[in-house]
Write a protein that holds these residues in place. Structure first.
Motif, PDB file in Angstrom:
ATOM      1  N   TYR A 225     -73.734  93.217 -63.261  1.00  0.00           N
ATOM      2  CA  TYR A 225     -72.716  92.567 -64.521  1.00  0.00           C
ATOM      3  C   TYR A 225     -72.043  93.751 -65.174  1.00  0.00           C
ATOM      4  O   TYR A 225     -72.519  94.692 -65.424  1.00  0.00           O
ATOM      5  CB  TYR A 225     -73.340  91.489 -65.472  1.00  0.00           C
ATOM      6  CG  TYR A 225     -73.798  90.127 -64.836  1.00  0.00           C
ATOM      7  CD1 TYR A 225     -73.261  89.208 -64.549  1.00  0.00           C
ATOM      8  CD2 TYR A 225     -75.253  90.449 -64.303  1.00  0.00           C
ATOM      9  CE1 TYR A 225     -73.662  87.939 -63.946  1.00  0.00           C
ATOM     10  CE2 TYR A 225     -75.915  89.308 -63.801  1.00  0.00           C
ATOM     11  CZ  TYR A 225     -75.120  88.016 -63.560  1.00  0.00           C
ATOM     12  OH  TYR A 225     -75.622  86.852 -63.013  1.00  0.00           O
ATOM     13  N   THR A 226     -70.905  93.329 -65.789  1.00  0.00           N
ATOM     14  CA  THR A 226     -70.451  94.390 -66.777  1.00  0.00           C
ATOM     15  C   THR A 226     -69.915  93.622 -68.176  1.00  0.00           C
ATOM     16  O   THR A 226     -70.003  92.448 -68.207  1.00  0.00           O
ATOM     17  CB  THR A 226     -69.011  94.967 -66.333  1.00  0.00           C
ATOM     18  OG1 THR A 226     -68.181  93.962 -66.385  1.00  0.00           O
ATOM     19  CG2 THR A 226     -69.465  95.559 -64.878  1.00  0.00           C
ATOM     20  N   LEU A 238     -67.852  98.357 -60.309  1.00  0.00           N
ATOM     21  CA  LEU A 238     -68.822  98.676 -60.986  1.00  0.00           C
ATOM     22  C   LEU A 238     -70.029  97.972 -60.943  1.00  0.00           C
ATOM     23  O   LEU A 238     -71.248  98.152 -61.049  1.00  0.00           O
ATOM     24  CB  LEU A 238     -68.321  98.947 -62.740  1.00  0.00           C
ATOM     25  CG  LEU A 238     -69.327  99.400 -63.828  1.00  0.00           C
ATOM     26  CD1 LEU A 238     -69.838 100.767 -63.302  1.00  0.00           C
ATOM     27  CD2 LEU A 238     -68.784  99.557 -65.186  1.00  0.00           C
ATOM     28  N   SER A 239     -70.033  96.611 -61.185  1.00  0.00           N
ATOM     29  CA  SER A 239     -71.099  95.665 -61.081  1.00  0.00           C
ATOM     30  C   SER A 239     -71.690  95.725 -59.821  1.00  0.00           C
ATOM     31  O   SER A 239     -72.750  95.667 -59.683  1.00  0.00           O
ATOM     32  CB  SER A 239     -70.520  94.267 -61.310  1.00  0.00           C
ATOM     33  OG  SER A 239     -69.712  93.669 -60.437  1.00  0.00           O
ATOM     34  N   GLU A 240     -70.977  95.934 -58.768  1.00  0.00           N
ATOM     35  CA  GLU A 240     -71.571  96.124 -57.127  1.00  0.00           C
ATOM     36  C   GLU A 240     -72.250  97.331 -57.163  1.00  0.00           C
ATOM     37  O   GLU A 240     -73.148  97.545 -56.610  1.00  0.00           O
ATOM     38  CB  GLU A 240     -70.415  96.066 -56.287  1.00  0.00           C
ATOM     39  CG  GLU A 240     -69.774  94.714 -56.148  1.00  0.00           C
ATOM     40  CD  GLU A 240     -68.574  94.753 -55.136  1.00  0.00           C
ATOM     41  OE1 GLU A 240     -68.189  95.883 -54.797  1.00  0.00           O
ATOM     42  OE2 GLU A 240     -68.022  93.588 -55.011  1.00  0.00           O
ATOM     43  N   GLN A 241     -71.758  98.491 -57.819  1.00  0.00           N
ATOM     44  CA  GLN A 241     -72.376  99.752 -57.936  1.00  0.00           C
ATOM     45  C   GLN A 241     -73.748  99.781 -58.565  1.00  0.00           C
ATOM     46  O   GLN A 241     -74.897 100.463 -58.274  1.00  0.00           O
ATOM     47  CB  GLN A 241     -71.598 100.911 -58.340  1.00  0.00           C
ATOM     48  CG  GLN A 241     -70.467 101.252 -57.779  1.00  0.00           C
ATOM     49  CD  GLN A 241     -69.248 102.223 -58.309  1.00  0.00           C
ATOM     50  OE1 GLN A 241     -68.992 102.164 -59.523  1.00  0.00           O
ATOM     51  NE2 GLN A 241     -68.877 102.980 -57.656  1.00  0.00           N
ATOM     52  N   ARG A 242     -73.728  98.982 -59.835  1.00  0.00           N
ATOM     53  CA  ARG A 242     -75.031  98.875 -60.557  1.00  0.00           C
ATOM     54  C   ARG A 242     -75.992  98.066 -59.695  1.00  0.00           C
ATOM     55  O   ARG A 242     -77.347  98.592 -59.751  1.00  0.00           O
ATOM     56  CB  ARG A 242     -74.615  98.157 -61.864  1.00  0.00           C
ATOM     57  CG  ARG A 242     -73.893  98.834 -62.897  1.00  0.00           C
ATOM     58  CD  ARG A 242     -73.498  98.198 -64.019  1.00  0.00           C
ATOM     59  NE  ARG A 242     -73.017  99.013 -65.082  1.00  0.00           N
ATOM     60  CZ  ARG A 242     -72.277  98.823 -66.104  1.00  0.00           C
ATOM     61  NH1 ARG A 242     -72.170  97.448 -66.355  1.00  0.00           N
ATOM     62  NH2 ARG A 242     -72.040  99.567 -67.013  1.00  0.00           N
ATOM     63  N   ALA A 243     -75.581  96.961 -59.176  1.00  0.00           N
ATOM     64  CA  ALA A 243     -76.419  96.339 -58.224  1.00  0.00           C
ATOM     65  C   ALA A 243     -76.877  97.150 -56.994  1.00  0.00           C
ATOM     66  O   ALA A 243     -78.117  97.108 -56.767  1.00  0.00           O
ATOM     67  CB  ALA A 243     -75.728  95.087 -57.606  1.00  0.00           C
ATOM     68  N   THR A 265     -75.097  91.196 -55.128  1.00  0.00           N
ATOM     69  CA  THR A 265     -73.755  90.811 -55.504  1.00  0.00           C
ATOM     70  C   THR A 265     -73.387  91.496 -56.920  1.00  0.00           C
ATOM     71  O   THR A 265     -74.249  91.630 -57.398  1.00  0.00           O
ATOM     72  CB  THR A 265     -73.772  89.413 -55.457  1.00  0.00           C
ATOM     73  OG1 THR A 265     -72.307  89.036 -55.663  1.00  0.00           O
ATOM     74  CG2 THR A 265     -74.467  88.585 -56.470  1.00  0.00           C
ATOM     75  N   GLY A 266     -72.139  91.824 -57.094  1.00  0.00           N
ATOM     76  CA  GLY A 266     -71.562  92.102 -58.418  1.00  0.00           C
ATOM     77  C   GLY A 266     -70.667  90.878 -58.973  1.00  0.00           C
ATOM     78  O   GLY A 266     -69.900  90.168 -58.305  1.00  0.00           O
ATOM     79  N   MET A 267     -70.925  90.790 -60.401  1.00  0.00           N
ATOM     80  CA  MET A 267     -70.351  89.462 -60.931  1.00  0.00           C
ATOM     81  C   MET A 267     -69.128  90.070 -61.781  1.00  0.00           C
ATOM     82  O   MET A 267     -68.607  89.063 -62.837  1.00  0.00           O
ATOM     83  CB  MET A 267     -71.477  88.472 -61.283  1.00  0.00           C
ATOM     84  CG  MET A 267     -72.122  87.701 -60.400  1.00  0.00           C
ATOM     85  SD  MET A 267     -71.133  86.806 -59.533  1.00  0.00           S
ATOM     86  CE  MET A 267     -70.775  85.281 -60.637  1.00  0.00           C
ATOM     87  N   ALA A 268     -69.135  91.194 -61.937  1.00  0.00           N
ATOM     88  CA  ALA A 268     -68.153  91.704 -62.879  1.00  0.00           C
ATOM     89  C   ALA A 268     -68.450  91.144 -64.286  1.00  0.00           C
ATOM     90  O   ALA A 268     -69.508  91.574 -64.541  1.00  0.00           O
ATOM     91  CB  ALA A 268     -66.705  91.380 -62.680  1.00  0.00           C
ATOM     92  N   SER A 269     -67.396  90.772 -65.233  1.00  0.00           N
ATOM     93  CA  SER A 269     -67.788  90.275 -66.572  1.00  0.00           C
ATOM     94  C   SER A 269     -68.180  88.821 -66.476  1.00  0.00           C
ATOM     95  O   SER A 269     -68.204  88.283 -67.740  1.00  0.00           O
ATOM     96  CB  SER A 269     -66.544  90.650 -67.667  1.00  0.00           C
ATOM     97  OG  SER A 269     -65.543  90.040 -67.014  1.00  0.00           O
ATOM     98  N   ALA A 270     -68.249  88.251 -65.494  1.00  0.00           N
ATOM     99  CA  ALA A 270     -68.709  86.591 -65.396  1.00  0.00           C
ATOM    100  C   ALA A 270     -70.083  86.463 -66.107  1.00  0.00           C
ATOM    101  O   ALA A 270     -70.911  87.422 -66.061  1.00  0.00           O
ATOM    102  CB  ALA A 270     -68.579  86.126 -63.947  1.00  0.00           C
ATOM    103  N   ARG A 286     -73.956  94.711 -70.281  1.00  0.00           N
ATOM    104  CA  ARG A 286     -74.098  95.657 -69.249  1.00  0.00           C
ATOM    105  C   ARG A 286     -75.251  95.586 -68.347  1.00  0.00           C
ATOM    106  O   ARG A 286     -76.082  96.618 -68.792  1.00  0.00           O
ATOM    107  CB  ARG A 286     -73.565  97.121 -69.908  1.00  0.00           C
ATOM    108  CG  ARG A 286     -72.124  97.059 -70.428  1.00  0.00           C
ATOM    109  CD  ARG A 286     -71.927  98.608 -70.832  1.00  0.00           C
ATOM    110  NE  ARG A 286     -72.776  99.072 -71.854  1.00  0.00           N
ATOM    111  CZ  ARG A 286     -72.426  98.905 -73.091  1.00  0.00           C
ATOM    112  NH1 ARG A 286     -71.308  98.335 -73.728  1.00  0.00           N
ATOM    113  NH2 ARG A 286     -73.377  99.653 -74.025  1.00  0.00           N
ATOM    114  N   ARG A 287     -75.475  94.985 -67.435  1.00  0.00           N
ATOM    115  CA  ARG A 287     -76.720  94.947 -67.063  1.00  0.00           C
ATOM    116  C   ARG A 287     -77.057  94.391 -65.492  1.00  0.00           C
ATOM    117  O   ARG A 287     -75.944  94.175 -65.050  1.00  0.00           O
ATOM    118  CB  ARG A 287     -77.803  93.534 -67.801  1.00  0.00           C
ATOM    119  CG  ARG A 287     -76.917  92.255 -67.259  1.00  0.00           C
ATOM    120  CD  ARG A 287     -77.253  91.072 -68.294  1.00  0.00           C
ATOM    121  NE  ARG A 287     -76.896  89.624 -67.628  1.00  0.00           N
ATOM    122  CZ  ARG A 287     -75.726  89.099 -67.581  1.00  0.00           C
ATOM    123  NH1 ARG A 287     -74.836  89.786 -68.053  1.00  0.00           N
ATOM    124  NH2 ARG A 287     -75.561  87.828 -67.232  1.00  0.00           N
TER     125      ARG A 287
END
Length: 301
Positions: A225-226, A238-243, A265-270, A286-287
């Motif tokens: 997430y962002t 960014l959320s995908e890179q963090r994951a 998966t990345g969920m962006a700011s959702a 930001r997690r």
């Protein structure tokens, strides 16, 4: 280690690649005179020079598979494309150069999960990579993964062979099950615009893996997430890179088996965990959530 119940989503897995191995040509003494005029040794066509080819599309995503000199890149929308690398392919990281012909670098550094930008050329047999670009921090992560996995794979090769049947059976059990019990959730946090793991996050991830290891049939689902800062496109990436950073660390440093990991998966700011109107709330958003799941059909099995 923060544990809470969060919404989660699983992405589609990326299909594997299979390389075809050409059969060896017959020895000359094995060819009869009547066969000599009909037998031919066929070789794979070599790509032409890049400057003779038309410009292809620019591709941005992460490497999801590699076979020989071909890599598969999966993009943000889930679609994938295969590109071929040649001796002319330029592979660069910000602040450094990787020559394709250098044994210790080049194509060997293009590991699964590495975010890349690829400039391509059109060929009648598919796309050819003219340039491959990625950040220095991604390169550092890729090299850490490579050095950390070689020894572990060698030590565990025999065990993997012995357990392959059990692994396939486990995959089969979960193949068509879409409902799980969430047994625990661990959140690790990131600085603004970053996806590198802090020392605290690393400790918490291995603690979460150890906790999950104690549960029968447990799987891990990693969701990035962002906060609300930035565009949807930037936040999705960014959320995908963090994951991806979390998945790599769990597998390579915490010893979590890849086959027990659902596709990240990345969920962006959702699905924000807190109010994005405050700095504190943004920091909570930001997690990456590491969910420990057990299928309802086997929970307690």
């Amino acid at each position: 280690m923060t544990t809470q119940s969060n919404a989660w989503a699983a992405a589609l897995g990326v299909a594997g690649l299979v390389a075809a191995i050409p059969a060896a040509p017959l020895l000359a003494q094995q060819i009869s005179p009547e066969q000599a005029d009909v037998l031919t040794t066929v070789y794979a066509p070599q790509p032409p020079a890049l400057d003779t080819l038309a410009q292809g599309p620019d591709i941005e995503g992460f490497i999801s598979d590699r076979v020989g000199n071909r890599v598969q890149v999966t993009m943000a929308d889930g679609s994938s494309v295969m590109v071929t690398l040649t001796d002319e392919t330029s592979i660069r990281a910000k602040g450094g150069f990787l020559g394709l012909g250098r044994e210790t670098l080049g194509i060997a550094s293009l590991l699964n999960g590495l975010p890349v930008e690829v400039e391509t050329r059109e060929w009648d047999r598919g796309l050819i990579a003219a340039r491959v670009r990625f950040s220095a921090s991604d390169l550092e992560t890729a090299e850490m993964i490579r050095s950390g996995t070689a020894g572990r794979f060698a030590r565990n090769e025999a065990a993997i062979e012995e357990n392959s049947a059990a692994t396939e059976a486990l995959r089969g059990r979960f193949g068509d099950i879409d409902k799980y019990n969430v047994k625990a959730t661990t959140n690790v946090y990131f600085d603004t615009g970053k996806y590198n793991l802090s020392p605290r996050a690393r400790n918490e991830l291995c603690a979460a893996a150890a906790q999950a290891e104690e549960m029968d049939n447990a799987l891990l689902l990693v969701v990035g997430y962002t906060d609300s800062t930035g565009s949807q496109e930037v936040n999705q990436r960014l959320s995908e890179q963090r994951a991806a950073s979390v998945v790599n660390y769990l597998q390579q440093q915490c010893g979590w088996a890849p086959y027990r990991m659902l596709t990240p998966t990345g969920m962006a700011s959702a699905d924000p965990a807190a109010d994005n109107m405050t700095e504190y709330g943004k920091a909570q958003n930001r997690r990456v959530a590491v969910n420990v799941l057990v299928s309802k059909s086997v929970d307690g099995f």
